[in-house]
Structure formats: C-alpha cells, structure tokens
Write a protein that holds these residues in place. Sequence first.
Motif, mmCIF file in Angstrom:
data_model
loop_
_atom_site.group_PDB
_atom_site.id
_atom_site.type_symbol
_atom_site.label_atom_id
_atom_site.label_comp_id
_atom_site.label_asym_id
_atom_site.label_seq_id
_atom_site.Cartn_x
_atom_site.Cartn_y
_atom_site.Cartn_z
ATOM 1 N N PRO A 267 -5.515 -10.200 7.987
ATOM 2 C CA PRO A 267 -5.327 -9.724 6.607
ATOM 3 C C PRO A 267 -4.074 -8.879 6.433
ATOM 4 N N GLN A 271 -1.188 -9.836 3.927
ATOM 5 C CA GLN A 271 -0.734 -8.873 2.922
ATOM 6 C C GLN A 271 0.793 -8.767 2.923
ATOM 7 N N GLN A 415 -9.164 -5.827 4.958
ATOM 8 C CA GLN A 415 -9.682 -6.795 3.992
ATOM 9 C C GLN A 415 -9.341 -6.363 2.560
ATOM 10 N N PHE A 416 -9.517 -5.077 2.281
ATOM 11 C CA PHE A 416 -9.175 -4.583 0.943
ATOM 12 C C PHE A 416 -7.688 -4.756 0.670
ATOM 13 N N LEU A 418 -5.732 -6.973 1.873
ATOM 14 C CA LEU A 418 -5.462 -8.387 1.634
ATOM 15 C C LEU A 418 -5.840 -8.795 0.213
ATOM 16 N N TYR A 419 -7.051 -8.461 -0.218
ATOM 17 C CA TYR A 419 -7.500 -8.887 -1.543
ATOM 18 C C TYR A 419 -6.628 -8.289 -2.652
ATOM 19 N N THR A 420 -6.265 -7.024 -2.468
ATOM 20 C CA THR A 420 -5.402 -6.380 -3.458
ATOM 21 C C THR A 420 -4.047 -7.068 -3.530
ATOM 22 N N LEU A 422 -3.324 -10.098 -2.656
ATOM 23 C CA LEU A 422 -3.471 -11.458 -3.185
ATOM 24 C C LEU A 422 -3.419 -11.442 -4.719
ATOM 25 N N VAL A 423 -4.166 -10.525 -5.302
ATOM 26 C CA VAL A 423 -4.192 -10.427 -6.765
ATOM 27 C C VAL A 423 -2.834 -9.992 -7.309
#
Length: 483
Positions: A267, A271, A415-416, A418-420, A422-423
């Motif tokens: 991740p 990122q 993980q957080f 990565l998701y941030t 991605l958005v």
Amino acid sequence: MSIENAIEPPVASAVIAEEVERSASWWGRPAGGREVLNVALPLVVSSLSWTVMTFVDRVLLKWESGDAMAAAFAAGTLWFSSLCLPLGITMYTSTFVSQYFGAQRWDRIGVSVWQGVWLALMVSPAMLLAIGFAPSLFDMAGHGPLVREYEVIYFQVLCWGSPAMLIAQALAAFYSGRGKTKVVMVVDSSVAVLNLVLDWCLIFGHLGFPALGIAGAAWATVASLWVKALIYLLLVLQPSHQRDYGTLLGMRFDRDLFRRLMYYGGPSGLQLLLDVAGFTFFIMLVGRLGNIEAEATSMAFSISTLGFMPVWGFAMATSILVGQHLGENRDDLAARATWTSLQFAMGYMAVISLLYVFAPDVFLASFFAGDRTGETRDMVHGLSVTLLRFVAAYNLLDAALMVFSSAIKGAGDTQFVLYTSLVMATSLATLSYLAVEQWQLGVYGCWALLASWVWCMGVVFLLRFLAGKWRSMRVIEAAPATT
C-alpha cells in the motif's frame, strides 16, 4: 528480601526517569529537537543531494534548449512514476528495520533488508521492458515533435538505472532504519557530486567525452545510480555487520517476512505511485497548453521539489523514529517525535514560501543564465514567478501532509494511506483533465486546482494522526516467548 522491597527499586527508577523526562527541555528530552535533528539532518542533506542532482540536470539542459529541459522534466517524472510501486515497497524496508531495532531484535535486521533487495531483483526485468513502450507513451502526451524525441531518449536511457535505484534504496534501509543516517548522507552526497561531474562531461563533451546532450544527462544519472548500489552493498556486507545483524546469513528469501513486507509496504508503494502518477498526469496535461506553460511549470515544479526535499528528510526521520519508539512500545514518544518534526518542517517551509513570493529570482536566475533578453524569455520568467506563488500557497499544508502520512506509515497504517491516495489521485487526474480539455481554465486554473488538492490531503492526514489508531499498530511479529 520481601517481594515489596524487590519490586520497589525498579518502580522508583521508572518514576524518577519519567520525572526527568518531563522536566527536560524541548531540545534535550526524548523525541525532542536534538533527537529528531540528529536523525533528520543527514536525511535532509541526502534528499537534497538527489534533488540537486536532477535540478542541475535541468539547469544544464536549459542552457542547451528550453525544449530539452522541459522534456527531461516530463520524461524523468514518468520514469520515476514507473518505479514508484516497487520503490515505495523497498523504502518501507526501513520501517521493518526501525521496529526490529527498537525492539532490540538485531538478528531480524539483515534478513529484512534482503527481502527488499529480492523484490528489487524480481521486478527489474519488468522495469527494463518499459524501454520498448517509451515511444507509444510519449505519443499519447501530445507534445511537440522535438520535445517528444527528447522525452523518448531521456526515458529510455534512465530505465537502465531502474534496478540500481531499487537495490540501493533497499540496502540504504539498513542504515536509515537504525537511525545511522549520516552514512546515507555521505553516500548519497558523494554520488550526487559524481553525477554533476558526469553531467558536465557528457552533456557538453568535456574531458574527452562525447557531447551527448540530453542522452548524456541520462547516462550520467544511470552510472551514478549503479555506483551508489555498489557502495551500499559493500558497506552492508562489512564483517562487523555480518556478525551483529546477519547481513550475509540473512541473504535468503524469507517467505513470511517477504509476505509481510508486501502486505504493509505494498500500500505504501501504491500510495507513492498514485501521488506521483497524479502529478505526472497534471504535468502532461499542462504541457498541452503550450510550450511557455510547459517550460514555466517545469521550472516551478523543479524549484518546488528542491524546496520541499528538506521536509521529505524530516518526513523520513519521522517514519524512522515512530518505528523505533513503537518497537520500544512508547507510542507517546512516537507522537512527540512527529510533532517535533512538524515544527521543524513548518518553520523551514515558512521561510521558503516567503522567498518564493518576495525573492523568486533567487531560484529562477540559474535557469536564465544563458538566455538573452527576448519576448519568450520574459513570458516564461513572468509565468514562473506567478506559479511559485501558487507553490507558496500550499507549502505549509504540504509539510503537514508529508510528516503525518510518514508517521502513520511508520506505524503500519498503510491501508488508510492507500485508500486516501486512491481517491485523491483519481480526483486530481479527473479534475486536471476537465480543467484543461473541457473547462478551458488555463494554467492558473490548473495550479489553483493543484493547491486545493494539497490542502485537502494535508487536512485528511492530520485528522487520521489525531484519531490515534496508529498507536496500537506494528509491522513486526511478536517476539518469541522466553522461559
């Protein structure tokens, strides 16, 4: 001796140590100014050495032509983007080293470093395959024919340095993760000097070398990267390191450790890829607005990178110190190290931002040293001055973004991240496309969009850090039970 008497001295010692820690100054206390600066300052110099290396590449190429400079920036950014996923994972090796070091588990340090090297070797063939795709990639950018030709040349040559970049980063984690950042500083600075000498020889044809122009700048970088990888390999394999940290015996593939490196580092790599890809897409789109916009954007980004790399050094130090203190099970010190790093980063960024606004020619003068006065020169200069003001507008939140994201990554909260990313990266790419192709906002509208994006990212990572979930996270396995 009674049980009470046997327990009392350690408890008393702990209380005394805690009182001393609380009464210590901001500078001298654990995770205070001195500790952070000792780790961060060499990383600041190390980060600057790479940035100065690429900055001087572009300045020298600007003396050749504005097209060569713009092409080197775009192609170099795309090359770095292609490396981001594996590079982010190899960089994350330092988090494993730092947590094992904090937990005093020396035997796991060497093998952790080698998992990063194994990853670098596994992905290197794919990195070299990118050479064949270069013409198609730059056809899609839609840049002018001469710029496109330069971009292909620069990108293809740089690809030969990709394996060295990854291997060197994994091996450097052996020193950075343990807080021995002065070694990293010396190696990286020495290699940067070598690169500058090779630039001078290979771009312009000095000391009997052929004048290769933009290809010479790329070959200078490739040669320097391979020298850097070799130096780190020799340092890591010193007999004392083999004995204390298992750097030779650890040269094995450890399936479980490699899997954890991929789980937590993957991740982090994604990122980095998403963030850089978003910026790369932005740069490519702005390049469609015209040569003047492309040149000015290249200059502004080059200067911005040179300016914020010291903050990147503090961000890396934050990740290392968070990892070490969490390895000691001292999340309070991990938090304190983060806030201390932020104070340094904010103070530095405030000074840089003021210079961008009130003295931009301190940074721009070198680009125009070989130019005669002319309308095009004046237009590029004027636009560059304005774009640096946009950089100044987001610098402080950029510092917060780097420090807080590094802190939670140092704990394992990837993980957080990565998701941030991605958005946010998807949002930046989409809005940049709309701004250029649909809304016709021009270069100023695009840069205002970029500044707003950085502000949002800085606030998001601040809130995540304050939430505190990272305090209970670890990337290393529990220590074996002792009897």
